[in-house]
Motif scaffolding. Sequence first.
Motif, mmCIF file in Angstrom:
data_model
loop_
_atom_site.group_PDB
_atom_site.id
_atom_site.type_symbol
_atom_site.label_atom_id
_atom_site.label_comp_id
_atom_site.label_asym_id
_atom_site.label_seq_id
_atom_site.Cartn_x
_atom_site.Cartn_y
_atom_site.Cartn_z
ATOM 1 N N UNK A 30 0.845 -1.184 0.000
ATOM 2 C CA UNK A 30 0.000 0.000 0.000
ATOM 3 C C UNK A 30 0.888 1.245 0.000
ATOM 4 N N UNK A 31 0.286 2.395 -0.182
ATOM 5 C CA UNK A 31 1.045 3.637 -0.113
ATOM 6 C C UNK A 31 0.135 4.740 0.411
ATOM 7 N N UNK A 32 0.713 5.871 0.706
ATOM 8 C CA UNK A 32 -0.058 7.041 1.118
ATOM 9 C C UNK A 32 0.108 8.128 0.065
ATOM 10 N N UNK A 33 -0.971 8.841 -0.221
ATOM 11 C CA UNK A 33 -0.974 9.886 -1.237
ATOM 12 C C UNK A 33 -1.387 11.216 -0.616
ATOM 13 N N UNK A 34 -0.833 12.322 -1.118
ATOM 14 C CA UNK A 34 -1.388 13.627 -0.745
ATOM 15 C C UNK A 34 -2.772 13.748 -1.389
ATOM 16 N N UNK A 35 -3.708 14.376 -0.694
ATOM 17 C CA UNK A 35 -5.100 14.402 -1.144
ATOM 18 C C UNK A 35 -5.267 14.916 -2.575
ATOM 19 N N UNK A 36 -4.570 15.986 -2.951
ATOM 20 C CA UNK A 36 -4.764 16.555 -4.286
ATOM 21 C C UNK A 36 -4.395 15.570 -5.393
ATOM 22 N N UNK A 37 -3.477 14.636 -5.112
ATOM 23 C CA UNK A 37 -3.116 13.624 -6.117
ATOM 24 C C UNK A 37 -4.278 12.668 -6.362
ATOM 25 N N UNK A 38 -5.146 12.484 -5.372
ATOM 26 C CA UNK A 38 -6.263 11.541 -5.532
ATOM 27 C C UNK A 38 -7.322 12.073 -6.487
ATOM 28 N N UNK A 39 -7.326 13.370 -6.757
ATOM 29 C CA UNK A 39 -8.326 13.960 -7.650
ATOM 30 C C UNK A 39 -8.054 13.616 -9.109
ATOM 31 N N UNK A 40 -6.808 13.195 -9.403
ATOM 32 C CA UNK A 40 -6.403 12.964 -10.786
ATOM 33 C C UNK A 40 -6.455 11.499 -11.197
ATOM 34 N N UNK A 41 -6.625 10.579 -10.268
ATOM 35 C CA UNK A 41 -6.580 9.159 -10.625
ATOM 36 C C UNK A 41 -7.918 8.720 -11.217
ATOM 37 N N UNK A 42 -7.914 7.596 -11.954
ATOM 38 C CA UNK A 42 -9.129 7.154 -12.642
ATOM 39 C C UNK A 42 -10.125 6.527 -11.662
ATOM 40 N N UNK A 43 -11.347 6.318 -12.152
ATOM 41 C CA UNK A 43 -12.439 5.854 -11.288
ATOM 42 C C UNK A 43 -12.150 4.473 -10.696
ATOM 43 N N UNK A 44 -11.531 3.604 -11.467
ATOM 44 C CA UNK A 44 -11.230 2.270 -10.957
ATOM 45 C C UNK A 44 -10.238 2.343 -9.805
ATOM 46 N N UNK A 45 -9.216 3.189 -9.965
ATOM 47 C CA UNK A 45 -8.208 3.327 -8.903
ATOM 48 C C UNK A 45 -8.785 4.015 -7.667
ATOM 49 N N UNK A 46 -9.808 4.845 -7.851
ATOM 50 C CA UNK A 46 -10.420 5.511 -6.698
ATOM 51 C C UNK A 46 -11.060 4.510 -5.732
ATOM 52 N N UNK A 47 -11.358 3.295 -6.226
ATOM 53 C CA UNK A 47 -11.905 2.251 -5.350
ATOM 54 C C UNK A 47 -10.880 1.809 -4.303
ATOM 55 N N UNK A 48 -9.606 2.099 -4.555
ATOM 56 C CA UNK A 48 -8.547 1.709 -3.615
ATOM 57 C C UNK A 48 -8.228 2.804 -2.588
#
Length: 314
Positions: free
Chosen positions: A239-257
């Motif tokens: 697993x990893x940790x992301x800064x919140x603003x980076x999560x706005x750019x990932x695709x819908x499938x990856x957002x499930x993670x």
Amino acid sequence: MTITQLYYVLAVAENQNFTKAAEKCFVTQPTLSMQIQKLEEELSIQIFDRSKKPIELTDVGKKIVTQARNIVNESYRIQDIVDQQKGFIGGEFKIGIIPTIMPTLLPMFLKNFIKKHPKVKLKIEELTTEEIISRIKDGHLDAAIAATPLQDDSIKERVLYFEPFVSYIPKSHRLHSNKKIDVADLDISDMLLLEDGHCFRDGVINLCKAFKNQSDEHFQLESGSIETLIRLSNEGLGMTLLPYLHTLEINEKEKENLHFFNDPAPAREVSLIYHKSELKMQIIEALQDVISGVIRGAIAFQNVKIISPLPQKR
């Protein structure tokens, strides 16, 4: 003694070469050399040891360069006072941004800032926090955007926003079924991290070590970019940790993670930083105003706990 002579001294000290310094100052090499020689004769000392290749400062030269930098900076303040009196916001402004902030924040505010302040010529560099601090102190940067607090008395910090950490957990991971994550659930032995030198990496390590006494020897994989960490995680490597603003750019499938933390969510403090004697305050205030305006609509989190970006002594 003139300010121009001191300016030439600073150029040679930086470039360690008279020809390169002359090019940076837009004068001929003989002109620059003659002015520095006049200053040395007036002071009856040698500022530079010309026998060394590249040229080096003498012991007294090092002290003169420190004072010369203060004098030249103070001379610029006169123009700065005039600009502020006239309400003028323009000119060259050198700013550094750390790698984990640059790709998300810059596109959010740059176009808006340029449109609002067309007379400002921004020179933007992606730099590590260590490089930023050094360049601010040397006068090679006017300001920077970085994770804070930095605990440096020579640098002032204007907080722009608090950016929460978000867990990115693949379906194969033990924590994927958890709706929300507690910091105590984290185990650094299965955590994918950025390479050494990134302050976000240090923040993640500090977060984990606050609950568990673990050392670097457990780290499995490190990468130079957050995008690579996501791809490695998708391969089931941790697993990893992301800064919140980076999560706005990932695709819908990856957002499930994506899994958010229970309150108070760990977060980093992002600030506009500059030297305590910085000029150009009108540009700094303009940047703060524009960035604060665009970020309000992106981050609405309030209940957070700030994690230090500084590497902890071991």
